[in-house]
Design a protein around this motif. Structure first.
Motif, PDB file in Angstrom:
ATOM      1  N   SER A   1       0.854  -1.177   0.000  1.00 44.04           N
ATOM      2  CA  SER A   1       0.000   0.000   0.000  1.00 44.04           C
ATOM      3  C   SER A   1       0.895   1.233   0.000  1.00 44.04           C
ATOM      4  N   LYS A   2       0.517   2.225  -0.802  1.00 44.85           N
ATOM      5  CA  LYS A   2       1.317   3.447  -0.915  1.00 44.85           C
ATOM      6  C   LYS A   2       0.428   4.666  -0.678  1.00 44.85           C
ATOM      7  N   PRO A   3       0.164   4.993   0.587  1.00 43.13           N
ATOM      8  CA  PRO A   3      -0.678   6.168   0.857  1.00 43.13           C
ATOM      9  C   PRO A   3       0.126   7.464   0.813  1.00 43.13           C
TER      10      PRO A   3
ATOM     11  N   HIS B   1      -4.837   9.863  -0.660  1.00 44.95           N
ATOM     12  CA  HIS B   1      -4.676   8.873  -1.728  1.00 44.95           C
ATOM     13  C   HIS B   1      -4.161   7.586  -1.094  1.00 44.95           C
ATOM     14  N   ARG B   2      -4.798   6.492  -1.419  1.00 48.66           N
ATOM     15  CA  ARG B   2      -4.323   5.194  -0.954  1.00 48.66           C
ATOM     16  C   ARG B   2      -4.463   4.214  -2.104  1.00 48.66           C
ATOM     17  N   GLU B   3      -3.406   3.472  -2.358  1.00 44.77           N
ATOM     18  CA  GLU B   3      -3.397   2.546  -3.482  1.00 44.77           C
ATOM     19  C   GLU B   3      -2.806   1.215  -3.030  1.00 44.77           C
TER      20      GLU B   3
END
Length: 176
Positions: free
Chosen positions: A115-117, A146-148
């Motif tokens: 996860s890359k917030p 943004h969270r991916e």
């Protein structure tokens, strides 16, 4: 969250730590005066999480890195008017194991995910002292998140505008 005015946090504060799971945790804050009635502070934080070791010596896959920075500026344009502008930004990278239930044995499945917030926010406030016992303020803020991860991507923008009247009644009552 109500934080102290920048005037109340002048100078430099450094905090460092670490251990076997989080080998580095650090923060720095520096407050200074910009003008006769203007103060500012800046801060930064960083955390490195090694990850959890399972009983068999394997990694649980939950390593993470997180950084955050921000500022707050306060100034007075007169004896009765105060202004505040503050903002923060952050970024992270989290490894994690995801578990999902299933209808067939073994009834659960797992996979490694990342996860890359990241995000930021900005707040502005104007406050006017009306008399010794009352004030009015107008505050607005904007927040971006943004969270991916492999199974979703989420972007959110939120904002708010507040108008507040505050009055003190006696020594023990403060009503907004």
């Amino acid at each position: 969250i109500i934080s102290k005015e920048a005037k109340e946090t002048q100078g430099t504060l450094v905090s460092l730590g670490g251990g076997n799971v989080e080998p580095f945790v650090g923060s720095i804050r520096h407050g200074f005066q910009l003008g006769e009635e203007t103060w500012m502070r800046w801060y930064g934080k960083f955390r490195l999480h090694q990850g959890t070791e399972l009983s068999d010596g394997q990694s649980a896959g939950d390593q993470s890195i997180f950084g955050q920075t921000g500022f707050r500026t306060d100034w007075r344009s007169s004896d009765t008017v105060r202004w505040t502008l503050q903002g923060d930004g952050y970024i992270g990278h989290y490894d994690q194991t995801q578990f999902f239930p299933e209808l067939t044995p073994p009834f659960i499945s797992s996979f490694e995910d990342t996860s890359k917030p990241y995000g930021a926010n900005l707040l502005g406030r104007w406050t006017k002292q009306l008399d010794a016992d009352s004030e009015i303020s107008l505050q607005t803020w904007l927040d971006y998140i943004h969270r991916e991860a492999s199974y979703f991507k989420n972007d959110q923008i939120a904002g708010d505008i507040d108008l507040n009247y505050r009055r003190r009644f006696g020594e023990r009552h403060d009503v907004s």
